[in-house]
Design an enzyme around this catalytic site. Sequence first.
Site, PDB file in Angstrom:
ATOM      1  N   GLU A 148       0.855  -1.183   0.000  1.00 23.97           N
ATOM      2  CA  GLU A 148       0.000   0.000   0.000  1.00 23.97           C
ATOM      3  C   GLU A 148       0.892   1.235   0.000  1.00 23.97           C
ATOM      4  O   GLU A 148       1.835   1.321   0.803  1.00 23.97           O
ATOM      5  CB  GLU A 148      -0.877  -0.004   1.264  1.00 23.97           C
TER       6      GLU A 148
ATOM      7  N   ASN B 124      -4.370   5.042  -2.107  1.00 26.70           N
ATOM      8  CA  ASN B 124      -5.510   5.434  -1.274  1.00 26.70           C
ATOM      9  C   ASN B 124      -6.290   6.567  -1.923  1.00 26.70           C
ATOM     10  O   ASN B 124      -5.715   7.571  -2.318  1.00 26.70           O
ATOM     11  CB  ASN B 124      -5.024   5.905   0.099  1.00 26.70           C
TER      12      ASN B 124
ATOM     13  N   GLU C 206      -7.696   1.854  -2.747  1.00 26.83           N
ATOM     14  CA  GLU C 206      -8.268   1.646  -1.416  1.00 26.83           C
ATOM     15  C   GLU C 206      -9.156   2.837  -1.096  1.00 26.83           C
ATOM     16  O   GLU C 206      -8.692   3.978  -1.084  1.00 26.83           O
ATOM     17  CB  GLU C 206      -7.165   1.550  -0.349  1.00 26.83           C
TER      18      GLU C 206
ATOM     19  N   ASP D 152     -11.263   0.287   2.674  1.00 28.01           N
ATOM     20  CA  ASP D 152     -10.289   0.491   3.748  1.00 28.01           C
ATOM     21  C   ASP D 152     -11.010   0.619   5.090  1.00 28.01           C
ATOM     22  O   ASP D 152     -12.184   0.995   5.133  1.00 28.01           O
ATOM     23  CB  ASP D 152      -9.518   1.785   3.455  1.00 28.01           C
TER      24      ASP D 152
ATOM     25  N   GLU E  32      -5.345  -5.560   8.665  1.00 25.75           N
ATOM     26  CA  GLU E  32      -4.378  -4.501   8.975  1.00 25.75           C
ATOM     27  C   GLU E  32      -3.984  -4.598  10.437  1.00 25.75           C
ATOM     28  O   GLU E  32      -4.722  -5.162  11.236  1.00 25.75           O
ATOM     29  CB  GLU E  32      -5.031  -3.128   8.808  1.00 25.75           C
TER      30      GLU E  32
HETATM   31  O1    G Z   1      -5.890   4.259   6.760  1.00 24.51           O
HETATM   32  P1    G Z   1      -5.087   3.007   6.876  1.00 24.51           P
HETATM   33  O2    G Z   1      -5.805   1.951   7.645  1.00 24.51           O
HETATM   34  O3    G Z   1      -4.612   2.490   5.541  1.00 24.51           O
HETATM   35  O4    G Z   1      -3.848   3.400   7.781  1.00 24.51           O
HETATM   36  C1    G Z   1      -2.555   3.031   7.540  1.00 24.51           C
HETATM   37  C2    G Z   1      -1.709   3.606   8.666  1.00 24.51           C
HETATM   38  O5    G Z   1      -1.551   2.646   9.719  1.00 24.51           O
HETATM   39  C3    G Z   1      -0.324   3.972   8.189  1.00 24.51           C
HETATM   40  O6    G Z   1      -0.024   5.268   8.600  1.00 24.51           O
HETATM   41  C4    G Z   1       0.596   2.958   8.828  1.00 24.51           C
HETATM   42  O7    G Z   1       1.840   3.512   9.174  1.00 24.51           O
HETATM   43  C5    G Z   1      -0.167   2.520  10.064  1.00 24.51           C
HETATM   44  N1    G Z   1       0.094   1.106  10.379  1.00 24.51           N
HETATM   45  C6    G Z   1       0.440   0.139   9.518  1.00 24.51           C
HETATM   46  N2    G Z   1       0.612  -1.043  10.130  1.00 24.51           N
HETATM   47  C7    G Z   1       0.372  -0.843  11.451  1.00 24.51           C
HETATM   48  C8    G Z   1       0.396  -1.688  12.609  1.00 24.51           C
HETATM   49  O8    G Z   1       0.693  -2.897  12.565  1.00 24.51           O
HETATM   50  N3    G Z   1       0.059  -1.101  13.794  1.00 24.51           N
HETATM   51  C9    G Z   1      -0.268   0.214  13.904  1.00 24.51           C
HETATM   52  N4    G Z   1      -0.590   0.704  15.092  1.00 24.51           N
HETATM   53  N5    G Z   1      -0.287   1.046  12.824  1.00 24.51           N
HETATM   54  C10   G Z   1       0.023   0.532  11.614  1.00 24.51           C
HETATM   55 MN    MN Z   2      -5.326   2.232   3.269  1.00 25.70          MN
END
Ligand code: G
Ligand code: MN
Length: 386
Positions: free
Chosen positions: A36, A94, A126, A156, A213
């Site tokens: 992403e 996105n 997304e 998303d 996620e």
């Molecule tokens: O909106 P979206 O859900 O795509 O958000 C992605 C955001 O979440 C990014 O800024 C990314 O750095 C953060 N992120 C990605 N993986 C993780 C994770 O495992 N834990 C947490 N807390 N944040 C994450």
């Molecule tokens: Mn996203």
Amino acid sequence: MEITPRLIEQAAARGEMHFDYQPKVSFLTGEVCGAEALLRWRREDGSEVSPESFVPLAEAWGVVSDLTEAMFPRFLADVSAIKTGHPKQRIAFNVSAHDLDAPRFIAMLHDAIDRGLVAVEHLELEVTEGVVVSGKHSVLGSLHRLVAEGVELAMDDYGMGFSSLDTLQRLPFSSIKLDQSFVLRVLHSAKSAVLVKLSIAMAQMLGIRTVVEGVESKAIYDSLLHSGCSAAQGFWVSRPLPLDDYLAFLSDQPRWPASPIGLFRMAQLAHFWQERLLIDMVFAALQSDDPVTDIPLEFHLDETECELGKWYLGSGREFAGDPDFDALEAPHRAMHDLCAEVFRALRTGDRQHILSELLGEISANSCRVTTCLHRLETQALIREAD
Ligand code: G
Ligand code: MN
């Protein structure tokens, strides 16, 4: 520093913004299947402005579409660099509902595809469900066209908005991304675990995939390995990486735990469900005087088009020689062929044929498919636990 619409616009124009790439790993193969693109703003003095602080402002000020359009060429150039050495990667961009409602953005996308700047198999959008896509005919038409051409569309932050089911039924999504807030709690909250697993099953019934996620630990990854979810994204897999680091990461060909069990479980569920849907349809048709003309979208008449068919003709071949694997194809094909025959009989009004033969044969073949899958699942579980 006070963020203003003008500052955001200038930052994009001056090249202060770029994308980091956060990998997604397939639970079925354990390989990186895509990433992403996440927007990052690094100011001239080297300080970072977090996307959580400026993206919502850009949305609120109505300048997010300008930002999307300004950054899209950069994204295309990055995708081009990625696909050169790694042709199977699909990279997600996105977009907000505002972008999808803006004819200019959709036109930009079509233009990039038509000019060969990006191939549809490398592209995913997304969409955040928080903001409602207006549902204008023109927008929905364009989205359906993009998806029909092969662009994937992911919802998303699934689970967070209030309109998720409504949005899900209106837009042609190919996957949902389960929000971190559910995933982070799966190990400690039985309720979250049920919501995650049922959301995956629901998506499966709609014929779409699920990505989780917020996979921050191996324990979370392992707890979802057999869930039927397609892919994992999160800090345990990898943090978002600058483009060059992402390319190096891909070249290392890293691997994560993989398992076919989720696929076995989803295939059992999907075929059982398809059989029930078909029976409901037959009974509705028998009770009504209207002839059945259309085949509902949920039915794959061609057995090579359903996930199970794709699997046993593709990567599942490694199981060839296993009696349960070898016994799967014939009843599975029969199930799909019989389903097509039911639709033919409904059109010609041959109710007797359906009631005296077809339903019984479908049920018998469905049992055979389910038995093979269940046995394959048990054997795989024993092997993995060993
Ligand atoms: O909106 P979206 O859900 O795509 O958000 C992605 C955001 O979440 C990014 O800024 C990314 O750095 C953060 N992120 C990605 N993986 C993780 C994770 O495992 N834990 C947490 N807390 N944040 C994450
Ligand atoms: Mn996203």
